[in-house]
Design an enzyme around this catalytic site. Structure first.
Site, short mmCIF file in Angstrom:
data_model
loop_
_atom_site.label_atom_id
_atom_site.label_comp_id
_atom_site.label_asym_id
_atom_site.label_seq_id
_atom_site.Cartn_x
_atom_site.Cartn_y
_atom_site.Cartn_z
N ASP A 41 -44.27 57.70 1.40
CA ASP A 41 -42.93 58.22 1.67
C ASP A 41 -41.88 57.45 0.87
O ASP A 41 -42.10 56.32 0.44
CB ASP A 41 -42.61 58.09 3.16
CG ASP A 41 -43.45 59.03 4.01
OD1 ASP A 41 -43.93 60.03 3.47
OD2 ASP A 41 -43.63 58.73 5.20
N TYR A 47 -52.79 48.31 3.53
CA TYR A 47 -51.34 48.30 3.63
C TYR A 47 -50.89 47.05 4.36
O TYR A 47 -51.64 46.44 5.13
CB TYR A 47 -50.83 49.52 4.40
CG TYR A 47 -50.89 50.83 3.66
CD1 TYR A 47 -49.77 51.33 3.00
CD2 TYR A 47 -52.06 51.58 3.62
CE1 TYR A 47 -49.81 52.54 2.33
CE2 TYR A 47 -52.12 52.80 2.94
CZ TYR A 47 -50.99 53.26 2.31
OH TYR A 47 -51.03 54.46 1.63
#
Length: 233
Positions: free
Chosen positions: A28, A86
């Site tokens: 995003d 992540y």
């Protein structure tokens, strides 16, 4: 603006041909990347050291190329990856560090890191993570395997590290939000296995903002995955 677009424009100038740049995944707007991988095809011959210097000279200040390597024709930056990891950063202090603004999520209240770590163990292994997928995704197979999920603190900076076979839309931000809610006492760590199993998105923690999320690395070798594996028990 995206990393792939920036690299593609720089390669166009450097190679004097338009190449298709394929990244290892989508993130995003507002998400950061530490070691983002991509591939492209070219017939041009070049010295790798000079190529890397030229590429960095053409990239914007927000992007840096770390290396370039030849790969087999069948290699695909996204589909050849065996796993990805992540990092989510949380600034846990009464006032936000101005140098981390836009780079970490601010949580001023007290956090119980032991509860966060206890809850993290419930995510290890293969599960149906539909409760942690944001609406708007067309994915129907919501089973993913989590290899490793850790929470650590360095002073007021709390870092959540997660590695897995793949991730659903906004899944990492939702997992980080659920761990944060256990650290704040809003969700019991003992309740997390049932939250995963029930698949009810409304019952899990908030989806944290993009500012604290970092794509860490894509893994293409089994040995890399083996180093990450932690037994769910």
């Amino acid at each position: 603006p995206s990393v792939c677009a920036a690299v593609g424009d720089a390669l166009h100038t450097l190679l004097r041909e338009r190449v298709n740049v394929t990244g290892c995944g989508r993130t995003d707007a507002g998400v950061h990347a530490l070691r983002y991988s991509f591939h492209f095809d070219t017939a041009a011959a070049f010295d790798r050291r000079r190529f890397l210097a030229g590429l960095n000279a053409l990239l914007p200040d927000t992007v840096a190329a770390l290396g370039v390597d030849p790969v087999p024709d069948a290699f695909h930056a996204r589909y050849s990856a065996l796993g990805k990891s992540y990092i989510y950063k949380i600034w846990n202090a009464p006032y936000m560090d101005p140098f981390l603004r836009g780079r970490a999520y601010h949580c001023p209240g007290p956090l119980d890191l032991s509860s966060m770590r206890e809850a993290a163990r419930a995510f290890l292994g293969a599960h149906d993570f539909r409760a942690f997928m944001a609406s708007g995704s067309s994915v129907t197979d919501t089973v993913r395997e989590i290899f490793r999920l850790d929470a650590a603190a360095d002073g007021p900076l709390v870092t959540v590290f997660v590695a897995g076979s793949g991730f659903l839309y906004r899944m990492v931000r939702s997992i980080a939000g659920t761990l944060l809610d256990t650290a704040r006492g809003r969700i019991s760590p003992q309740a997390v296995p049932a939250l995963i199993q029930n698949g009810d998105r409304s019952a899990v923690g908030m989806t944290l903002p993009a500012c604290g999320l970092y794509f860490n690395e894509a893994y293409y070798e089994k040995e890399q995955i083996d180093k990450l594996l932690i037994s769910p028990h």
